[in-house]
Scaffold this active site. Structure first.
Site, mmCIF file in Angstrom:
data_model
loop_
_atom_site.group_PDB
_atom_site.id
_atom_site.type_symbol
_atom_site.label_atom_id
_atom_site.label_comp_id
_atom_site.label_asym_id
_atom_site.label_seq_id
_atom_site.Cartn_x
_atom_site.Cartn_y
_atom_site.Cartn_z
ATOM 1 N N HIS A 108 1.252 -1.290 -0.417
ATOM 2 C CA HIS A 108 -0.603 -0.281 -0.012
ATOM 3 C C HIS A 108 0.492 1.493 -0.185
ATOM 4 C CE1 HIS A 108 1.237 1.253 4.045
ATOM 5 N NE2 HIS A 108 1.113 -0.163 4.325
ATOM 6 N N ASP A 109 0.550 2.354 -0.776
ATOM 7 C CA ASP A 109 0.578 3.730 -0.331
ATOM 8 C C ASP A 109 2.551 3.881 -1.744
ATOM 9 O OD1 ASP A 109 -1.192 5.009 0.772
ATOM 10 O OD2 ASP A 109 -0.603 3.299 2.011
ATOM 11 N N GLY A 160 5.024 -1.137 2.527
ATOM 12 C CA GLY A 160 4.351 -0.027 2.756
ATOM 13 C C GLY A 160 5.150 1.247 2.108
#
Length: 269
Positions: A119-120, A137
């Site tokens: 994520h991200d 992440g």
């Protein structure tokens, strides 16, 4: 162009010329550009945007939930994959954790089998991930990086432009542009072959070497200070040299930054 057994939600937008294979799943709130190829059993989750000519191979999953125990699945976020990128078998990409945020993968990237983007993350253009390479992440990867098989990168790390990281390396610190790395947070000098293949001039390569030596001085291990001093002294005479020094110097002073470092005795050339 869409196999009868594929499951395509009514709210999905699919561009002209796109092919969707047997038993692929395209969820609501998905945008797929023109001339993409979604193979059998691939899954494209809600909030994902694929630009033109993106390929997603068998059993790849794009846009899955973040592996963050504090994440609220009701959060609207997604994944943006830019033009020409290719995912091979079993590759996975997770959507962002922040409202309206996106995990971003740039143009013409190639993610080999079982590679994972958490994520991200923000990935530049022309980046290659070999089999089972894994990012935590919030990792940032710049253009033309090559991440070899089995490499693991810790969350919030930065990976610079045109690096080469060898197989099974563990990276938990910032990795500067134009370098080659191995093992745990170790570099072995500059990625000279990669720079020459990209067409870097002799002047640029020579200046990168000079900047490398200015940062990785044996008498001072404060790499950010060394880089700032080198910038002030005008050692960076090319855009490439400036980019190398700014990677160390332009950091948020309120946060702790660690950098990979050379194995003892390793020189720039």
């Amino acid at each position: 162009m869409i196999h009868p057994s594929a499951i395509t939600a009514p709210g999905a937008k699919i561009g002209a010329g796109t092919k969707i294979g047997p038993l692929a799943v395209i969820e609501d709130d998905v945008v797929i550009g023109e001339n993409c190829e979604i193979a059998a059993h691939a899954i494209i989750k809600s909030g994902t945007v694929l630009e033109a000519r993106v390929g997603v191979d068998h059993h790849a999953v794009i846009g899955g939930l973040p592996q963050d125990i504090g994440f609220d699945p009701k959060t609207r976020s997604g994944v943006l994959v830019k033009t020409g990128t290719r995912f091979r078998e079993g590759a996975t990409v997770h959507r962002a954790t922040k409202e309206n945020g996106q995990t971003v993968i740039g143009e013409n990237c190639y993610l080999m089998a079982l590679s994972h983007i958490a994520h991200d993350c923000v990935i530049g253009n022309n980046v290659i991930f070999a089999n089972a390479a894994t990012l935590g992440g919030h990792v940032r990867v710049s253009d033309f990086a090559f991440i070899s098989g089995g490499v693991v990168v810790h969350q919030f790390s930065r990976i610079g432009e045109s690096v080469m990281i060898s197989g099974n390396a563990q990276i938990s610190a910032d990795f500067p542009p134009f370098c080659m790395g191995f093992d745990r947070n170790s570099i072995v000098g500059l990625n000279l072959i990669g720079l020459r293949r990209r067409g870097f001039s002799r002047e640029a390569i020579a200046n990168i070497k000079e900047c490398y030596r200015a940062v990785y001085r044996e008498d001072c291990l404060n790499f950010s200070k060394n880089a700032a001093d080198a910038l002030s002294a005008g050692i960076a005479t090319t855009p490439e040299g400036k980019l190398f020094l700014e990677f160390f110097a332009n950091v948020d002073s309120s946060k702790r930054h660690q950098f990979v470092r050379p194995r003892a005795g390793i020189k720039a050339d």
